[in-house]
Design an enzyme around this catalytic site. Structure first.
Site, PDB file in Angstrom:
ATOM      1  N   HIS A  24       1.463  -0.980   0.159  1.00 16.45           N
ATOM      2  CA  HIS A  24      -0.249   0.356  -0.322  1.00 16.45           C
ATOM      3  C   HIS A  24       0.916   1.179   0.247  1.00 16.45           C
ATOM      4  CE1 HIS A  24      -3.926   1.494   0.059  1.00 16.45           C
ATOM      5  NE2 HIS A  24      -3.851   2.358   1.301  1.00 16.45           N
ATOM      6  N   LYS A 169     -10.076   6.524  -3.625  1.00  9.35           N
ATOM      7  CA  LYS A 169      -9.038   7.562  -3.215  1.00  9.35           C
ATOM      8  C   LYS A 169      -7.855   7.408  -3.375  1.00  9.35           C
ATOM      9  CE  LYS A 169      -7.341   8.888   1.816  1.00  9.35           C
ATOM     10  NZ  LYS A 169      -7.922   9.092   2.498  1.00  9.35           N
ATOM     11  N   LYS A 171      -3.354   7.512  -3.829  1.00 12.00           N
ATOM     12  CA  LYS A 171      -2.622   8.574  -3.086  1.00 12.00           C
ATOM     13  C   LYS A 171      -1.374   8.535  -3.354  1.00 12.00           C
ATOM     14  CE  LYS A 171      -3.525   6.858   1.506  1.00 12.00           C
ATOM     15  NZ  LYS A 171      -3.577   7.770   2.576  1.00 12.00           N
ATOM     16  N   ASP A 200      -5.862  11.406  -2.255  1.00 11.28           N
ATOM     17  CA  ASP A 200      -4.814  12.074  -1.183  1.00 11.28           C
ATOM     18  C   ASP A 200      -3.350  12.199  -1.197  1.00 11.28           C
ATOM     19  OD1 ASP A 200      -3.603  12.580   1.885  1.00 11.28           O
ATOM     20  OD2 ASP A 200      -5.097  10.224   2.732  1.00 11.28           O
ATOM     21  N   GLU A 226      -7.237  15.434  -0.225  1.00 14.55           N
ATOM     22  CA  GLU A 226      -6.971  15.671   0.772  1.00 14.55           C
ATOM     23  C   GLU A 226      -5.096  16.213   1.432  1.00 14.55           C
ATOM     24  OE1 GLU A 226      -7.807  12.255   2.824  1.00 14.55           O
ATOM     25  OE2 GLU A 226      -6.656  11.615   4.137  1.00 14.55           O
ATOM     26  N   ASP A 251      -6.127  16.769   7.088  1.00 10.54           N
ATOM     27  CA  ASP A 251      -6.170  15.458   7.435  1.00 10.54           C
ATOM     28  C   ASP A 251      -5.225  15.385   8.758  1.00 10.54           C
ATOM     29  OD1 ASP A 251      -5.772  12.308   8.193  1.00 10.54           O
ATOM     30  OD2 ASP A 251      -5.639  11.174   6.646  1.00 10.54           O
ATOM     31  N   LYS A 275     -10.571  11.338  12.932  1.00 10.56           N
ATOM     32  CA  LYS A 275     -10.226  10.200  12.682  1.00 10.56           C
ATOM     33  C   LYS A 275      -9.390   9.775  14.046  1.00 10.56           C
ATOM     34  CE  LYS A 275      -7.016  10.014   8.506  1.00 10.56           C
ATOM     35  NZ  LYS A 275      -6.166   9.545   8.375  1.00 10.56           N
ATOM     36  N   GLU A 329     -14.035   5.987   4.815  1.00  8.64           N
ATOM     37  CA  GLU A 329     -12.999   5.009   4.105  1.00  8.64           C
ATOM     38  C   GLU A 329     -12.658   3.742   5.403  1.00  8.64           C
ATOM     39  OE1 GLU A 329      -9.956   7.468   3.699  1.00  8.64           O
ATOM     40  OE2 GLU A 329      -8.975   8.044   5.962  1.00  8.64           O
TER      41      GLU A 329
HETATM   42  C1  MUC Z   1      -4.446   8.787   4.855  1.00 12.62           C
HETATM   43  O1  MUC Z   1      -3.611   9.956   4.898  1.00 12.62           O
HETATM   44  O2  MUC Z   1      -5.955   9.326   5.238  1.00 12.62           O
HETATM   45  C2  MUC Z   1      -6.263   6.213   4.735  1.00 12.62           C
HETATM   46  C3  MUC Z   1      -6.680   5.440   4.263  1.00 12.62           C
HETATM   47  C4  MUC Z   1      -5.218   5.325   3.266  1.00 12.62           C
HETATM   48  O3  MUC Z   1      -4.825   4.403   2.769  1.00 12.62           O
HETATM   49  O4  MUC Z   1      -4.573   5.481   4.007  1.00 12.62           O
HETATM   50  C5  MUC Z   1      -4.822   6.248   5.378  1.00 12.62           C
HETATM   51  C6  MUC Z   1      -4.153   7.356   5.713  1.00 12.62           C
HETATM   52 MG    MG Z   2      -4.883  11.328   4.742  1.00 10.43          MG
END
Ligand code: MUC
Ligand code: MG
Length: 375
Positions: A24, A169, A171, A200, A226, A251, A275, A329
């Protein structure tokens, strides 16, 4: 003083290493597995509460690591709590407030375990201890983070097909910005109106890069951006919020309830990620939700990629809220190939279903816990 019949007898913090279904990739770290800290609080009435404190990538995401969380629970939280009345959450958490600075992840595990114990004691789900649920399930987004555009598209297609997720989402932030933008746009093109696509950036861009990139993302149908820049650049967040065509979500900017207040006051983001780990528990996160509601800020139910315990603890808090405009999420357990509870959480029809069982509604599987815990 007479010992309460619900006095706390012991705290046990257990580090658990679990494999993930695939790597991941986040801007700051690539996860090859996930490490949970499970907390067991045993009480004189025979009730045991369970909690979880989980972060991402050791110290690469936040100020606490699994190792520091365990040491701090064992050495600093336990002496404060042993002998206290487990059924008085206000007294227990205020006692911690007086002595402990920060450490919201460890705090969250404690608050969760006390809520779980109290729920089991009274025969009520944690959501009911928190004032009552207004729904039984939550829509759950999935993170596409294999690092490969075509793999991510195939993964999204599969999730749509099996009706597990229709919010994705992505990354980004680790790669070169134009490559990242092309990756996002390709995925949005492939999925079209069948899915909500969000990104994000995990603080990876500077303000100059973000100024342009947020425009490109917004103009290409990305619904939410994000944490594009550092949590430390507050005035930059305010400026970016004014110029971005797509809404910005805070976040990492929220490391405590007070951060949420300051962001709201400064007008730094129209959406907050909630969170439990970053506010200090399921009750603490609802204080951030109240600040957001008062300020007209939209809510999103976030995750630190917790296992089943932290995920359901979060869900019990989120189902008490009037509105989660950006859904959640809470997919952490689905990223793991193994679980340490007897009945894993139920995901069906794009939703996580929250059981109406006492406490969080989970039982630790002792055999699996023994197998995956660190010696
Ligand atoms: C984050 O930064 O949001 C939440 C979902 C994901 O894939 O990573 C996290 C952390
Ligand atoms: Mg995040």
């Amino acid at each position: 003083i007479e010992m309460s019949h619900t006095a706390i007898e012991s705290l046990e913090a257990i580090i658990v290493d679990l494999p993930t279904i695939r790597p991941h990739k986040l801007a700051m770290h690539t996860m090859q597995n996930q490490t949970l800290v499970i907390l067991r609080i045993r009480c004189a009435d025979g009730i045991e509460g369970i909690g979880e404190a989980t972060t991402i990538g050791g110290l690469s995401y936040g100020n606490e690591s699994p190792d520091s969380i365990k040491v701090n629970l064992d050495r600093h939280f336990a002496p404060l709590l042993v002998g206290q009345d487990a059924s008085n959450l206000n007294a227990c958490m205020q006692r911690i407030d007086r002595v402990v600075k920060g450490n919201t992840f460890a705090r969250s595990a404690v608050e969760t375990a006390l809520l779980d114990a109290q729920g089991k004691r009274l025969g009520l789900p944690v959501s009911e201890i928190l004032g009552g649920r207004v729904r039984d399930s939550l829509e759950v987004a999935w993170t596409l983070a294999s690092g490969d555009t075509s793999k991510d598209i195939a993964e999204a297609e599969h999730m749509l097909e099996v009706r597990r997720h229709r919010i994705f989402k992505l990354k980004i932030g680790a790669g070169e910005v134009n490559r990242d933008l092309a990756h996002v746009i390709a995925i949005k093109k492939a999925l079209g109106d069948r899915a909500s696509v969000r990104v994000d950036v995990n603080q990876a861009w500077d303000e100059g890069v973000a100024l342009r990139a947020c425009r490109v993302l917004g103009d290409n149908g990305i619904d939410l951006i994000e944490q594009p820049i550092s949590r430390n650049n507050r005035s930059g967040q305010v400026r970016l919020n004014l110029s971005s065509p797509a809404p910005i979500m805070a976040d990492e900017s929220i490391e405590c309830v007070e951060d949420a207040f300051n962001l709201a006051r400064d007008g730094a983001a129209p959406v907050f990620a909630l969170k439990i780990a970053k506010n200090g528990g399921p009750r603490a996160v609802l204080r951030t939700a109240s600040i957001a509601e008062a300020a007209g800020i939209g809510l999103y139910g976030g995750t630190m990629l917790e296992g089943s315990v932290g995920t359901l603890a979060s869900a019990h808090a989120f189902i008490t809220l009037n509105k989660l405009a950006w859904d959640t999420e809470l997919f952490g357990p689905l990223l793991l190939t193994e679980d340490i509870v007897t009945e894993p959480p139920v995901y069906r029809d794009f939703q996580l279903h929250v059981p109406r069982l006492p406490g969080i509604g989970l039982t630790l599987d002792e055999e699996r816990l023994a197998r995956f815990r660190r010696p």
